[in-house]
Structure formats: structure tokens, C-alpha cells
Write a protein that holds these residues in place. Structure first.
Motif, PDB file in Angstrom:
ATOM      1  N   MET A 155      -5.002 -10.881  -5.548  1.00 39.19           N
ATOM      2  CA  MET A 155      -3.867 -10.852  -6.475  1.00 39.19           C
ATOM      3  C   MET A 155      -4.330 -10.392  -7.859  1.00 39.19           C
ATOM      4  SD  MET A 155      -1.561 -13.959  -8.011  1.00 39.19           S
ATOM      5  CE  MET A 155      -2.882 -14.387  -9.152  1.00 39.19           C
ATOM      6  N   VAL A 156      -5.527 -10.849  -8.279  1.00 37.01           N
ATOM      7  CA  VAL A 156      -6.015 -10.549  -9.626  1.00 37.01           C
ATOM      8  C   VAL A 156      -6.613  -9.153  -9.716  1.00 37.01           C
ATOM      9  CG1 VAL A 156      -7.597 -11.257 -11.448  1.00 37.01           C
ATOM     10  CG2 VAL A 156      -6.416 -12.993 -10.083  1.00 37.01           C
ATOM     11  N   TRP A 157      -7.478  -8.795  -8.744  1.00 38.76           N
ATOM     12  CA  TRP A 157      -8.226  -7.544  -8.843  1.00 38.76           C
ATOM     13  C   TRP A 157      -7.799  -6.478  -7.830  1.00 38.76           C
ATOM     14  CZ3 TRP A 157     -10.680 -12.306  -9.577  1.00 38.76           C
ATOM     15  CH2 TRP A 157     -11.180 -12.494 -10.871  1.00 38.76           C
ATOM     16  N   GLY A 158      -6.949  -6.849  -6.889  1.00 41.50           N
ATOM     17  CA  GLY A 158      -6.526  -5.872  -5.893  1.00 41.50           C
ATOM     18  C   GLY A 158      -5.786  -4.692  -6.485  1.00 41.50           C
ATOM     19  N   GLY A 159      -5.029  -4.933  -7.557  1.00 44.31           N
ATOM     20  CA  GLY A 159      -4.307  -3.834  -8.190  1.00 44.31           C
ATOM     21  C   GLY A 159      -5.246  -2.768  -8.721  1.00 44.31           C
ATOM     22  N   GLN A 160      -6.400  -3.181  -9.253  1.00 43.83           N
ATOM     23  CA  GLN A 160      -7.360  -2.211  -9.772  1.00 43.83           C
ATOM     24  C   GLN A 160      -8.030  -1.441  -8.632  1.00 43.83           C
ATOM     25  OE1 GLN A 160      -9.261  -5.296 -12.114  1.00 43.83           O
ATOM     26  NE2 GLN A 160      -8.630  -4.298 -13.996  1.00 43.83           N
ATOM     27  N   VAL A 161      -8.256  -2.113  -7.506  1.00 41.37           N
ATOM     28  CA  VAL A 161      -8.771  -1.407  -6.330  1.00 41.37           C
ATOM     29  C   VAL A 161      -7.769  -0.356  -5.871  1.00 41.37           C
ATOM     30  CG1 VAL A 161      -9.377  -1.665  -3.886  1.00 41.37           C
ATOM     31  CG2 VAL A 161     -10.245  -3.307  -5.565  1.00 41.37           C
ATOM     32  N   ARG A 162      -6.493  -0.737  -5.827  1.00 42.00           N
ATOM     33  CA  ARG A 162      -5.459   0.220  -5.408  1.00 42.00           C
ATOM     34  C   ARG A 162      -5.333   1.383  -6.381  1.00 42.00           C
ATOM     35  NH1 ARG A 162      -2.877  -4.720  -3.761  1.00 42.00           N
ATOM     36  NH2 ARG A 162      -1.902  -4.895  -5.830  1.00 42.00           N
ATOM     37  N   MET A 163      -5.451   1.096  -7.697  1.00 45.29           N
ATOM     38  CA  MET A 163      -5.364   2.185  -8.676  1.00 45.29           C
ATOM     39  C   MET A 163      -6.503   3.174  -8.494  1.00 45.29           C
ATOM     40  SD  MET A 163      -3.974   0.924 -12.370  1.00 45.29           S
ATOM     41  CE  MET A 163      -5.179  -0.373 -12.598  1.00 45.29           C
TER      42      MET A 163
END
Length: 364
Positions: free
Chosen positions: A201-209
Motif C-alpha cells: 500500500m505504501v510503496w507499491g505505487g512507486q513500483v507501479r510508476m
């Protein structure tokens, strides 16, 4: 000059006040605090500066937002109060402000954010004409723009690893260190930050970006976790004693899986004392660093060390993350109202901040 509010005066807020004060295009207009003891104190004192800034802290949120200031640095924590942080940010955006903040993890990658986080902000943008740019304090640039920039220096990229490696004994946020991350707690205690799916939830968005920027499709996101106990009791300067047998080190990864392999990885290695898990990666100075490793041809490794408030590496990480956010305000003011992420907002040189900046010249 862009009138700018700093909301919150903890680790992030102190750095934000200093960053706004130093920026040649921004003017510190107000400082919002929660603790009654901080009301009325000068912003310079709260930020650890050796001079007054002529802005007294207030807890009157309504009055500050009603004044129509153009920008807000929302520096209050969202770790244990995500709903309240979201409500605060929505309120500021609805008031027409450009808001920058590290507090809303799900909105680092707003395109894939849960509707309950994304939709209220979009509605506030439509209603009030404000904007939001959310990016991390871990720091955000270390998990998005820096690895992507470095990846472009190679001819073949097999994988990207972003590491935060820190000794938390210097981190002056005891509640987060002891209870959110679990340092000094029994090994059967489950820290909220380490509950399954929370790291994603915290860092997955940066992986996806990063995957989006690299033009690859993720099979999914996977987590790994390892914890180590302290072998002996240790005492820290800022938070007191941590007992033997309690959690002393944590290592976890948020892995973006491509073709069945972890190709885009955000890894955190944190300790409360250097004696714990000495076989894990350590920072060059023993205190803290951020590292990007691009596996491929050539193999590229970049380590960034930052210090602030003395030699505090944790504060330095916060300060660079804040610098990224505050440095985006004037760009956001010129852009259309909306939701922005790290790939939308350019990372620009520190124009006007080399040597004696414009504000220092005006004071002289």
C-alpha cells in the motif's frame, strides 16, 4: 511571491519551513500546528533556525485556509491517521490551494489509488480549483525519478533496486519507531507498517510508476519480510533503551514481478543499533543512506547521503524529500488544477538557491 502555508511542524514540517523560507519564489504565510504549546511561537524557532521569521504558529485551520493562500505544504503525519490527513488535504484543495504532501501513501500513484482516496480529491479539485502532488519521505525521489534517471544511463537493464538503509537510533519520532515499525517490541508483536499488504500500500505505487515509465507490465507485486532481535540491550540518544530479545532490525522488499522475476524492487533495511543484523547491507557512514542499483550492462550503483539538523541522516532524508515537494510548488501553481504524481512533475535545478539566494540578499 507565492504565499505558502506549512501545516505541521514535526520532522517533515521543520524541514518544510526552512525550505519555503529559502525558496526565492515562495513566501511563508502561515504555520499550522496541533499542539497548544506551539501556538504563538515563531516559525523560525519551531524550524530550528537561528532567527525569527515573523510568522507565529496558529491552530486556526479555518482562518488560514479562508485567507486564500496559494499553496500548502501538508507535513502532518498520515501514518496512523490516514482518514484525518485525507480530510485535511481535501479541505485545502477545495479552498483552491496547491497542496504538496508525503502523508497520503495511496496517492503517490493516483492512477491506481483506491477510489475512496482518489475520488474526494478529484471532487475537491473540480470544486475549488486546487491541486495535489503527493510523494514520499522515504524519500520519494529515491524510488521514482532517481532510479529512472539512472536506468537511462545503461544499454541493458535487468533490474532496479532502490534501498533505504538506516540506523533508527537517530530518528526523533519515537511513536513511529517503536510502534509503527516495532523496534524494541517483542518479536511476536506485529507492527502496523509490517502487516501483510501494508508495504505494498505504501510503496507499491512507486513500483507501479517505475514500471509504467519503463514500459513494462507487472505480473504482480510481492512482499518479503525478515526481522531480527537485539542480542543485547542498547540505549539510544533520542529514545532511551531497547531491550535484548526485542526487535532490533527489519528488512523487507516490495517487489515488482516482471516475467516471473523480481525486476523492480524497493527495499528497506532498518536497525535500532549497528550491532543488529550486521550481515545485512549497511550505509557507508553507518548511519543512513539511500541507494539505487541498476543491474545490467553496465551495472550502476548510486548512493546518496544527506544530513540535516547537524549530522542527522534521517533528518537529511526528510529534508531532500521536502525539497522535492516544495521545489514543485511554483510549477504546480502554473499548471492546470489536478492530481499529479512524480512522473508528471519535473525535477528541476535549484534556480536562485545557489549561494546567497534572493531572500538573503533582500534581508541584507
Amino acid at each position: 511571491m507565492i504565499p505558502t502555508v506549512v501545516w505541521g511542524t514535526g520532522n517533515v514540517g521543520r524541514a518544510a519551513i526552512r525550505a519555503v523560507d529559502a525558496h526565492p519564489k515562495l513566501q511563508l504565510a502561515a504555520v499550522l500546528v496541533h499542539q497548544p504549546a506551539k501556538v504563538g511561537r515563531d516559525a523560525g524557532e519551531l524550524a530550528g533556525l537561528d532567527r525569527s521569521l515573523g510568522v507565529s504558529a496558529t491552530d486556526d485551520v479555518g482562518a488560514v485556509l479562508a485567507a486564500g493562500h496559494r499553496a500548502v505544504v501538508y507535513a502532518a503525519s498520515g501514518d496512523v491517521r490516514p482518514d484525518e490527513a485525507l480530510a485535511d488535504v481535501v479541505r485545502a484543495v477545495r479552498a483552491g490551494a496547491v497542496v504538496v504532501s508525503p502523508a497520503l501513501y495511496p496517492l503517490y500513484d493516483h492512477r491506481n489509488a483506491p477510489a475512496e482516496f482518489r475520488d474526494p480529491v478529484r471532487a475537491a479539485v473540480e470544486e475549488g480549483g486546487g491541486s495535489l502532488f503527493a510523494s514520499g519521505v522515504d524519500p520519494g525521489w529515491g524510488n521514482d525519478v532517481l532510479p529512472l534517471l539512472v536506468s537511462g544511463l545503461g544499454s541493458v537493464v535487468d533490474g532496479i533496486r532502490c534501498q533505504e538503509i538506516f540506523d533508527y537510533s537517530t530518528y526523533e519520532q519515537e511513536e513511529s519507531v517503536r510502534y509503527l515499525v516495532g523496534m524494541g517490541q517483542p518479536m511476536d508483536y506485529v507492527p502496523p507498517m509490517l502487516i501483510e499488504s501494508v508495504p505494498t500500500m505504501v510503496w507499491g505505487g512507486q513500483v507501479r510508476m517505475m514500471a509504467r515509465a519503463l514500459g513494462v507490465e507487472l505480473d504482480g507485486i510481492r512482499e518479503t519480510l525478515e526481522r531480527r532481535p537485539l542480542e543485547s540491550t542498547v540505549r539510544t540518544r533520542t529514545m532511551g533503551e531497547f531491550a535484548a530479545g526485542t526487535q532490533g532490525a527489519v528488512r523487507f522488499e516490495v517487489q515488482g514481478i516482471v516475467g516471473g522475476e523480481p525486476r523492480i524492487v524497493i527495499e528497506h533495511v532498518t536497525r535500532i543499533h549497528p550491532s543488529c543484523a550486521p550481515d545485512w547491507p549497511v550505509p557507508p557512514d553507518g548511519s543512513g543512506a539511500h541507494r539505487v542499483i541498476v543491474e545490467g550492462r553496465p551495472r550502476i550503483e548510486v548512493t546518496v547521503e544527506a544530513s540535516d539538523e547537524g549530522e542527522n541522516r534521517s533528518a537529511g532524508g526528510n529534508a531532500t524529500a521536502v525539497g522535492r515537494l516544495v521545489g514543485a510548488i511554483d510549477w504546480l501553481v502554473e499548471a492546470e488544477p489536478g492530481l499529479y504524481d512524480a512522473l508528471d512533475v519535473p525535477l528541476r535545478p535549484a534556480v536562485g538557491r545557489l549561494g546567497r539566494n534572493q531572500k538573503e540578499e533582500e534581508r541584507a
